[in-house]
Motif scaffolding. Structure first.
Motif, mmCIF file in Angstrom:
data_model
loop_
_atom_site.group_PDB
_atom_site.id
_atom_site.type_symbol
_atom_site.label_atom_id
_atom_site.label_comp_id
_atom_site.label_asym_id
_atom_site.label_seq_id
_atom_site.Cartn_x
_atom_site.Cartn_y
_atom_site.Cartn_z
ATOM 1 N N PRO A 37 29.566 36.893 48.351
ATOM 2 C CA PRO A 37 30.774 36.423 47.486
ATOM 3 C C PRO A 37 31.160 37.941 47.144
ATOM 4 O O PRO A 37 30.453 38.838 46.475
ATOM 5 C CB PRO A 37 30.484 35.558 46.444
ATOM 6 C CG PRO A 37 28.965 35.672 46.186
ATOM 7 C CD PRO A 37 28.585 35.927 47.660
ATOM 8 N N THR A 38 32.413 38.230 47.250
ATOM 9 C CA THR A 38 33.115 39.586 46.591
ATOM 10 C C THR A 38 34.217 39.175 45.936
ATOM 11 O O THR A 38 35.133 38.337 46.139
ATOM 12 C CB THR A 38 33.402 40.461 47.882
ATOM 13 O OG1 THR A 38 34.151 39.933 48.740
ATOM 14 C CG2 THR A 38 32.066 40.690 48.456
ATOM 15 N N ILE A 39 34.686 40.125 45.056
ATOM 16 C CA ILE A 39 36.099 40.153 44.414
ATOM 17 C C ILE A 39 36.693 41.326 45.016
ATOM 18 O O ILE A 39 36.209 42.523 44.359
ATOM 19 C CB ILE A 39 35.847 39.956 43.110
ATOM 20 C CG1 ILE A 39 35.559 38.499 42.529
ATOM 21 C CG2 ILE A 39 37.390 40.019 42.232
ATOM 22 C CD1 ILE A 39 35.173 38.253 41.287
ATOM 23 N N PHE A 40 37.856 41.379 45.517
ATOM 24 C CA PHE A 40 38.568 42.574 45.945
ATOM 25 C C PHE A 40 37.674 43.400 46.573
ATOM 26 O O PHE A 40 37.798 44.795 46.443
ATOM 27 C CB PHE A 40 39.172 43.360 44.781
ATOM 28 C CG PHE A 40 40.116 42.362 44.154
ATOM 29 C CD1 PHE A 40 41.384 42.189 44.821
ATOM 30 C CD2 PHE A 40 40.107 42.013 42.789
ATOM 31 C CE1 PHE A 40 42.397 41.137 44.251
ATOM 32 C CE2 PHE A 40 40.950 41.301 42.291
ATOM 33 C CZ PHE A 40 42.307 41.078 43.072
ATOM 34 N N GLY A 41 36.579 43.115 47.427
ATOM 35 C CA GLY A 41 35.718 43.903 48.202
ATOM 36 C C GLY A 41 34.478 44.438 47.587
ATOM 37 O O GLY A 41 33.528 44.954 48.126
ATOM 38 N N PHE A 42 34.296 43.995 46.159
ATOM 39 C CA PHE A 42 32.999 44.454 45.172
ATOM 40 C C PHE A 42 32.095 43.062 45.163
ATOM 41 O O PHE A 42 32.657 42.179 45.071
ATOM 42 C CB PHE A 42 33.646 45.048 44.126
ATOM 43 C CG PHE A 42 34.493 46.107 44.209
ATOM 44 C CD1 PHE A 42 33.758 47.334 44.412
ATOM 45 C CD2 PHE A 42 35.849 46.045 43.981
ATOM 46 C CE1 PHE A 42 34.570 48.620 44.200
ATOM 47 C CE2 PHE A 42 36.575 47.176 44.082
ATOM 48 C CZ PHE A 42 35.973 48.446 43.976
ATOM 49 N N LYS A 43 30.808 43.631 45.565
ATOM 50 C CA LYS A 43 29.824 42.603 45.159
ATOM 51 C C LYS A 43 29.846 41.955 43.715
ATOM 52 O O LYS A 43 29.975 42.748 43.073
ATOM 53 C CB LYS A 43 28.534 42.933 45.972
ATOM 54 C CG LYS A 43 28.668 43.239 47.236
ATOM 55 C CD LYS A 43 27.199 44.063 47.724
ATOM 56 C CE LYS A 43 27.143 44.269 49.277
ATOM 57 N NZ LYS A 43 25.738 44.883 49.411
ATOM 58 N N ILE A 44 29.717 40.799 43.698
ATOM 59 C CA ILE A 44 29.488 40.300 42.333
ATOM 60 C C ILE A 44 27.841 40.158 42.148
ATOM 61 O O ILE A 44 27.126 39.868 42.882
ATOM 62 C CB ILE A 44 29.989 38.646 42.209
ATOM 63 C CG1 ILE A 44 31.284 38.773 42.791
ATOM 64 C CG2 ILE A 44 29.878 38.111 41.024
ATOM 65 C CD1 ILE A 44 31.937 37.367 42.957
ATOM 66 N N HIS A 45 27.659 40.851 40.904
ATOM 67 C CA HIS A 45 26.292 41.025 40.488
ATOM 68 C C HIS A 45 25.713 39.641 40.118
ATOM 69 O O HIS A 45 26.336 38.823 39.477
ATOM 70 C CB HIS A 45 26.076 41.868 39.294
ATOM 71 C CG HIS A 45 24.515 42.462 39.202
ATOM 72 N ND1 HIS A 45 23.948 41.806 38.248
ATOM 73 C CD2 HIS A 45 24.068 43.344 39.617
ATOM 74 C CE1 HIS A 45 22.536 42.354 38.198
ATOM 75 N NE2 HIS A 45 22.759 43.247 39.154
ATOM 76 N N GLU A 46 24.348 39.134 40.221
ATOM 77 C CA GLU A 46 23.849 38.034 40.093
ATOM 78 C C GLU A 46 23.928 37.790 38.540
ATOM 79 O O GLU A 46 24.030 36.403 37.934
ATOM 80 C CB GLU A 46 22.519 38.118 40.287
ATOM 81 C CG GLU A 46 22.097 37.831 41.894
ATOM 82 C CD GLU A 46 22.062 39.180 42.545
ATOM 83 O OE1 GLU A 46 21.771 40.326 41.871
ATOM 84 O OE2 GLU A 46 22.637 39.491 43.661
ATOM 85 N N SER A 47 23.929 38.600 37.592
ATOM 86 C CA SER A 47 23.946 38.685 36.189
ATOM 87 C C SER A 47 25.255 37.872 35.631
ATOM 88 O O SER A 47 25.517 37.096 34.666
ATOM 89 C CB SER A 47 23.493 39.922 35.381
ATOM 90 O OG SER A 47 24.677 40.544 35.670
ATOM 91 N N CYS A 48 26.261 37.844 36.480
ATOM 92 C CA CYS A 48 27.583 37.326 36.072
ATOM 93 C C CYS A 48 27.403 36.133 36.126
ATOM 94 O O CYS A 48 28.233 35.190 35.288
ATOM 95 C CB CYS A 48 28.593 37.846 37.178
ATOM 96 S SG CYS A 48 28.853 39.681 36.878
#
Length: 139
Positions: free
Chosen positions: A109-120
């Motif tokens: 999963p990404t938001i605007f091409g940036f990976k989402i860190h697991e801690s989120c």
């Protein structure tokens, strides 16, 4: 209900019968393709949910995602699932392990091409507006 082979009729679970299923039905996608995007149109195999006749209709098994689907083709509606049984698809994959030699893609999963860190995902927070102090607070 047996498979018609070049030299007669065969049971689908014998090794020569499996070869006929592979050549004539699996490679041609007779039973359709997996509807999931990550399976990349992998061909489906017939499977029964029960070995007892007249208990469950035919279902389709994806060896890639290991899930069972209801056939969307009406020609499979009248086929009893016990003909293939609960073992056929698994015996087929064991005899043809090259079906699974390609690694599955993993969805990231990404938001605007940036990976989402697991801690989120580990910090459920809500932003609440406090009307008395006219501020935003995290809870």
């Amino acid at each position: 209900f047996f498979f018609q082979a070049e030299d007669g009729i065969r049971d689908p679970l014998w090794s020569r019968g499996l070869g006929d299923v592979y050549k004539r039905q699996y490679q041609n996608g007779v039973f359709g393709n997996c509807p999931r995007v990550m399976c990349e149109n992998n061909n489906l195999l017939p499977i029964g949910e029960s070995d007892i006749p007249n208990q469950a209709p035919l279902r389709l098994y994806c060896p890639w995602c290991k899930d069972i689907f209801v056939p969307y083709n009406p020609q499979f509606a009248d086929i009893d699932g016990s003909y293939f049984g609960t073992n056929f698809a698994h015996m087929f994959v064991l005899n043809y392990p090259t079906l699974l030699k390609v690694q599955k893609r993993e969805f990231k999963p990404t938001i605007f091409g940036f990976k989402i860190h697991e801690s989120c995902y580990n910090h459920p927070q809500k932003v609440v507006y406090d009307f008395e102090t006219n501020t935003l607070n995290l809870r």
